[in-house]
Write an enzyme that holds these catalytic residues in place. Structure first.
Site, short mmCIF file in Angstrom:
data_model
loop_
_atom_site.label_atom_id
_atom_site.label_comp_id
_atom_site.label_asym_id
_atom_site.label_seq_id
_atom_site.Cartn_x
_atom_site.Cartn_y
_atom_site.Cartn_z
N HIS A 174 0.82 -1.21 0.00
CA HIS A 174 0.00 0.00 0.00
C HIS A 174 0.85 1.26 0.00
CE1 HIS A 174 -2.97 -2.72 2.37
NE2 HIS A 174 -3.08 -2.92 1.07
N LYS A 196 5.51 5.94 7.09
CA LYS A 196 5.01 5.08 8.16
C LYS A 196 6.16 4.60 9.03
CE LYS A 196 1.32 3.39 5.18
NZ LYS A 196 0.79 2.25 4.43
N TYR A 201 1.44 1.36 13.59
CA TYR A 201 2.28 2.27 12.82
C TYR A 201 1.74 3.68 12.86
CZ TYR A 201 -0.90 1.24 8.86
OH TYR A 201 -2.00 1.07 8.05
N ASP A 261 -5.83 -6.27 -2.68
CA ASP A 261 -4.41 -6.63 -2.77
C ASP A 261 -4.19 -7.75 -3.78
OD1 ASP A 261 -3.91 -4.71 -0.85
OD2 ASP A 261 -3.90 -6.14 0.80
#
Length: 191
Positions: free
Chosen positions: A66, A76, A136, A174
């Site tokens: 992503h 991140k 995260y 995905d």
């Protein structure tokens, strides 16, 4: 804190200093000044995090790859607080000499390591333990219009996912994500 760089400029692996005694341990999971120093930045230039995310997944879940395009990109800072994951960052900066290359680290509750995945990279992870909690910090808010996915098993990327005998458990978005060539053709990379 120990800071390790990769052959690809941008991602950084951070191992915090644990203070242990008979009661357990303590460590700073986030310190703006230390993080800026780890990235070679002035304290005022440290990334500002706008959102914290927490996911829990079972063994074999593969989330990613992503990323978010401008105007709302995301860097991140990823850590695993329960279990273990294989965490991956893919360089999607079209002008970079490492475009399309990836780095990875095993993040776990035991090693306390964190992977910094800057904007310009796709991110994903595979759960190695029976269950894993992944936390995260994101430098930008989630934005559906800017969000993109890259095919996790694109042969051009050749990510060495440690699947062994596991069949990955994927979200529909995905499993059907574009490969790198398709992302480039659509303009869904970073210039």
């Amino acid at each position: 804190m120990k800071v390790e760089t990769f052959t690809i400029e941008g991602p950084v692996l951070i191992t915090p200093k644990l203070i242990k005694d008979d009661r357990g341990y303590f460590y700073e999971s986030w310190n703006s000044n230390s993080f800026a120093d780890a990235l070679g930045l002035a304290p005022e230039d440290a990334p500002v995090f706008k959102q914290d995310n927490h996911s829990q997944s079972q063994k074999g879940v593969l989330r990613g790859l992503h990323y978010q395009l401008p105007p709302v990109t995301q860097g991140k800072l990823v850590r695993c607080t329960y279990g273990a994951i294989f965490d991956v960052a893919v360089d999607l900066r079209i002008g970079s000499s490492t475009f399309g290359q990836w780095v990875a680290a095993e993040l776990s509750a035991d090693n306390h390591q964190q992977l910094w995945v800057p904007a310009g990279f796709a991110h994903g992870f595979l759960v190695l333990s029976e269950m894993a909690d992944v936390l995260y910090k994101a430098s930008g808010f989630w934005n559906k219009a800017c969000e993109r996915s890259l095919l996790w098993n694109d042969s051009q990327l050749a990510i060495a996912w440690p699947l062994e005998t596991m069949k990955p458990i994927l979200a529909e978005k995905d499993a059907g994500a574009p490969d790198l060539d398709e992302a480039v053709a659509a303009g869904d990379v970073f210039s």
